[in-house]
Design a protein around this motif. Structure first.
Motif, short mmCIF file in Angstrom:
data_model
loop_
_atom_site.label_atom_id
_atom_site.label_comp_id
_atom_site.label_asym_id
_atom_site.label_seq_id
_atom_site.Cartn_x
_atom_site.Cartn_y
_atom_site.Cartn_z
N PHE A 36 -4.38 -6.49 8.20
CA PHE A 36 -4.64 -7.92 8.13
C PHE A 36 -4.63 -8.41 6.67
CE2 PHE A 36 -7.88 -11.19 7.44
CZ PHE A 36 -7.41 -12.21 8.27
N GLU A 37 -5.28 -7.66 5.79
CA GLU A 37 -5.39 -8.09 4.38
C GLU A 37 -4.03 -8.15 3.68
OE1 GLU A 37 -9.29 -6.38 5.62
OE2 GLU A 37 -7.22 -5.78 5.87
N LYS A 51 -3.79 -1.24 14.22
CA LYS A 51 -3.98 -1.66 15.61
C LYS A 51 -3.89 -3.18 15.73
CE LYS A 51 -7.15 2.11 16.37
NZ LYS A 51 -8.47 2.34 15.87
N LEU A 52 -3.33 -3.60 16.86
CA LEU A 52 -3.39 -5.00 17.25
C LEU A 52 -4.29 -5.09 18.46
CD1 LEU A 52 0.35 -6.10 16.96
CD2 LEU A 52 -1.48 -6.34 15.27
N GLY A 53 -5.03 -6.16 18.53
CA GLY A 53 -5.91 -6.37 19.67
C GLY A 53 -5.28 -7.35 20.64
N PRO A 54 -6.10 -7.91 21.49
CA PRO A 54 -5.58 -8.87 22.47
C PRO A 54 -5.23 -10.20 21.82
CG PRO A 54 -7.96 -8.72 22.65
CD PRO A 54 -7.53 -7.68 21.65
N GLU A 97 -10.66 -14.27 8.98
CA GLU A 97 -11.49 -13.14 9.36
C GLU A 97 -12.27 -13.51 10.61
OE1 GLU A 97 -13.88 -12.35 5.92
OE2 GLU A 97 -12.15 -11.84 4.69
N SER A 98 -12.46 -12.56 11.49
CA SER A 98 -13.26 -12.80 12.69
C SER A 98 -14.73 -12.86 12.31
CB SER A 98 -13.03 -11.69 13.71
OG SER A 98 -13.93 -11.84 14.79
N ALA A 99 -15.41 -13.91 12.73
CA ALA A 99 -16.83 -14.06 12.41
C ALA A 99 -17.69 -13.10 13.22
CB ALA A 99 -17.27 -15.50 12.68
N SER A 100 -17.27 -12.77 14.43
CA SER A 100 -18.10 -11.94 15.30
C SER A 100 -17.69 -10.47 15.31
CB SER A 100 -18.05 -12.49 16.73
OG SER A 100 -16.72 -12.47 17.22
N ARG A 101 -16.48 -10.16 14.84
CA ARG A 101 -15.99 -8.78 14.83
C ARG A 101 -15.39 -8.48 13.45
NH1 ARG A 101 -14.50 -6.99 20.50
NH2 ARG A 101 -15.47 -8.55 21.80
N VAL A 108 -3.38 -13.48 17.61
CA VAL A 108 -3.64 -12.10 18.00
C VAL A 108 -4.72 -11.53 17.06
CG1 VAL A 108 -1.84 -11.08 16.52
CG2 VAL A 108 -2.54 -9.90 18.61
N PHE A 109 -5.56 -10.68 17.62
CA PHE A 109 -6.51 -9.95 16.79
C PHE A 109 -5.75 -8.85 16.06
CE2 PHE A 109 -9.51 -12.00 19.56
CZ PHE A 109 -10.61 -12.21 18.76
#
Length: 157
Positions: free
Chosen positions: A4-5, A87-90, A120-124, A151-152
């Motif tokens: 991601f970065e 990895k890619l998430g859903p 950035e995901s706030a919860s994950r 996508v995550f």
């Protein structure tokens, strides 16, 4: 694939091309979208399309097939080079899906994905959320298909 970065807005991947034929248009439509202008050449001639056209859902399904194949190549390349497999998430979903131009037998679409945003995901904290514009151009350079998606995406640990 990059973490991601390491992604930058504007990064674009060409994920592949597909040529639509009378046979694959009719086969897909018979199973999943049996509207007359997808399965019956005479009915298609009399329709507002003036001829047989691919289902928009087929155009979208080809995007998915090519995306997965592109990702598999990237994963194999990373493993071959001894790099980590990111990895890619859903996907939380798609928006603004547009079938901008009918796709006819003989048309070849070139599909691409462009990064349009990231946060950035706030919860994950181990994940980021990446926004993308996916599109397909026909052999004349005309946009036939596009949509926005998210996508995550794995962050560097």
């Amino acid at each position: 694939m990059k973490y991601f970065e390491d992604l930058a807005i504007g990064d674009t991947d060409e994920i592949g091309a597909f040529t639509f034929s009378v046979e694959n248009i009719k086969r897909f439509a018979t199973l999943y979208d049996p509207q007359p202008f997808h399965v019956d050449e005479a009915a298609a001639e009399a329709s507002h399309f003036g001829g047989l056209v691919a289902s928009g859902w087929q155009v979208a399904a080809v995007w998915m097939k090519l995306l997965v194949a592109h990702q598999e190549v990237e994963i194999a390349r990373a493993r071959q080079l001894g790099k980590p497999v990111v990895k890619l998430g859903p996907s939380p979903g798609f928006r603004n899906m547009v079938w901008a131009k009918p796709v006819r037998a003989g048309d070849t679409l070139r599909y691409s994905v462009e990064i349009t945003g990231k946060k950035e995901s706030a919860s994950r904290p181990e994940w980021g959320i990446v926004s993308m514009q996916s599109s397909a151009l026909n052999q004349h350079g005309e946009q036939a298909f596009r949509f926005e998606g998210t996508v995550f995406w794995e962050r560097r640990g």
